[in-house]
Scaffold this active site. Structure first.
Site, mmCIF file in Angstrom:
data_model
loop_
_atom_site.group_PDB
_atom_site.id
_atom_site.type_symbol
_atom_site.label_atom_id
_atom_site.label_comp_id
_atom_site.label_asym_id
_atom_site.label_seq_id
_atom_site.Cartn_x
_atom_site.Cartn_y
_atom_site.Cartn_z
ATOM 1 N N LYS A 150 -7.722 2.409 6.949
ATOM 2 C CA LYS A 150 -8.754 2.561 5.918
ATOM 3 C C LYS A 150 -10.112 2.124 6.443
ATOM 4 O O LYS A 150 -11.132 2.769 6.182
ATOM 5 C CB LYS A 150 -8.365 1.757 4.668
ATOM 6 C CG LYS A 150 -7.209 2.365 3.891
ATOM 7 C CD LYS A 150 -6.638 1.407 2.851
ATOM 8 C CE LYS A 150 -5.424 2.017 2.166
ATOM 9 N NZ LYS A 150 -4.728 1.075 1.275
ATOM 10 N N GLN B 253 -4.881 -4.624 -1.177
ATOM 11 C CA GLN B 253 -3.734 -3.993 -0.539
ATOM 12 C C GLN B 253 -2.433 -4.548 -1.112
ATOM 13 O O GLN B 253 -2.212 -5.763 -1.124
ATOM 14 C CB GLN B 253 -3.783 -4.227 0.980
ATOM 15 C CG GLN B 253 -2.657 -3.551 1.746
ATOM 16 C CD GLN B 253 -2.733 -2.042 1.665
ATOM 17 O OE1 GLN B 253 -3.790 -1.450 1.838
ATOM 18 N NE2 GLN B 253 -1.592 -1.414 1.395
ATOM 19 N N ASP C 8 -9.378 2.322 -6.351
ATOM 20 C CA ASP C 8 -7.967 2.717 -6.378
ATOM 21 C C ASP C 8 -7.550 3.216 -7.759
ATOM 22 O O ASP C 8 -6.451 3.746 -7.928
ATOM 23 C CB ASP C 8 -7.080 1.539 -5.967
ATOM 24 C CG ASP C 8 -6.173 1.861 -4.795
ATOM 25 O OD1 ASP C 8 -6.243 2.988 -4.278
ATOM 26 O OD2 ASP C 8 -5.394 0.980 -4.393
#
Length: 293
Positions: free
Chosen positions: A54, A98, A121
């Site tokens: 990422k 994460q 997200d």
């Protein structure tokens, strides 16, 4: 019939290219660079790979990558404090925690501490509520990528029958809402659905997100259907380890009109849509129109 393969790698590359162009326009207007912060707690090997990938993709798109790492022994309050600090940092436009987090940390609490305007997200309760209500918000990346892939086959999905197999909050539920927003007629199916094969055979768009290798058989696919396989499962076959989807690809490819392979289908779209959300978040936070992506 042999289905058209939906090339997720190439489509994701196209999305990333458009993001990079949008970043350049944003910088010209604001003299600022969008920033994406990723929080990693612990030393999970797979998570470390995801975070590294990422970060590389963020920098390649012309944005700032900020990595915040905490040891696995970090308390829930320490993680929450870090998220709150990132919320308050105006140079940070997107925040991603994460997952998975260590077992002693309440992931739901941590996620919901993220400022919804930075929730790239799309996992906070506020983001989910906005999606349900049809209001502007940031959309979960994998479902968003799945819809983008389907629309490369048919730009207007309106009126099509869509079947989503899987009801998770990460993929199945938001994907069903995104397809409704595209004016599809949506059926949500799952492991308890009666006559699942017959339900699938009605689908013009068949989306599988159950995490069960080759669960969807070839003869469950309506001839000519668009098949979006979100699943990614590692199996042992003929003494070798390989990745397969939730759809029996070899059988389905003979009936579908278009199908995503595994790997190389939905997977690459997740990071591409994360970058897409970050530049959108940066623009919205400064009162600018959404970039053309």
């Amino acid at each position: 019939m042999s289905a058209e393969l939906i090339d997720g790698k190439q489509i994701a590359a196209d999305v990333r290219e458009r993001v990079a162009a949008a970043v350049s326009v944003f910088e010209a207007k604001t003299s600022e660079t969008p920033g994406l912060a990723v929080v990693l707690v612990g030393e999970d090997p797979a998570s470390q790979v995801y975070v590294r990938n990422k970060g590389l993709a963020t920098v390649k798109a012309g944005m700032r990558s900020i990595e915040k790492r905490l040891p696995a022994s970090a308390s829930e309050e320490e993680v929450v404090s870090l998220v709150r600090a990132l919320n308050a940092d105006n140079s940070v436009d997107g925040i991603l925690v994460q997952l998975p987090l260590p077992s002693h940390i309440d992931a739901n609490r941590v996620i919901n501490e993220i400022d919804p305007s930075k929730d790239v997200d799309g996992l906070t309760e506020a983001s989910a509520g906005r999606l349900l209500l049809g209001k502007q918000g940031l959309v979960p990346c994998t479902p968003q990528g799945s819809v983008i892939l389907a629309k490369t086959v048919r730009k207007d999905l309106g009126g099509l029958n869509a079947v989503v197999i899987g009801r998770s909050i990460l993929v199945g539920k938001p994907l069903s809402l995104l397809l409704l927003a595209e004016n599809c007629t949506v059926t949500m199916a799952h492991s308890r659905t009666s006559n699942l094969a017959d339900v699938c055979r009605q689908a013009d768009i068949l989306c599988a997100a159950v995490g069960c290798p080759k669960m969807i058989k070839g003869d469950w696919v309506k001839p000519g259907a668009i098949v979006i396989d979100v699943g990614i499962n590692r199996i042992e076959e003929d003494g070798k380890s390989r990745l397969v989807g939730d759809v029996d690809f070899d059988a389905a490819v003979e009936r579908a009109g278009a199908i995503t392979p595994v790997p190389g289908g939905v997977g690459p779209m997740t990071i591409a849509c994360l970058l897409r959300n970050t530049v959108i978040a940066a623009a919205r936070r400064r009162g600018l129109a959404d970039p053309e992506l």
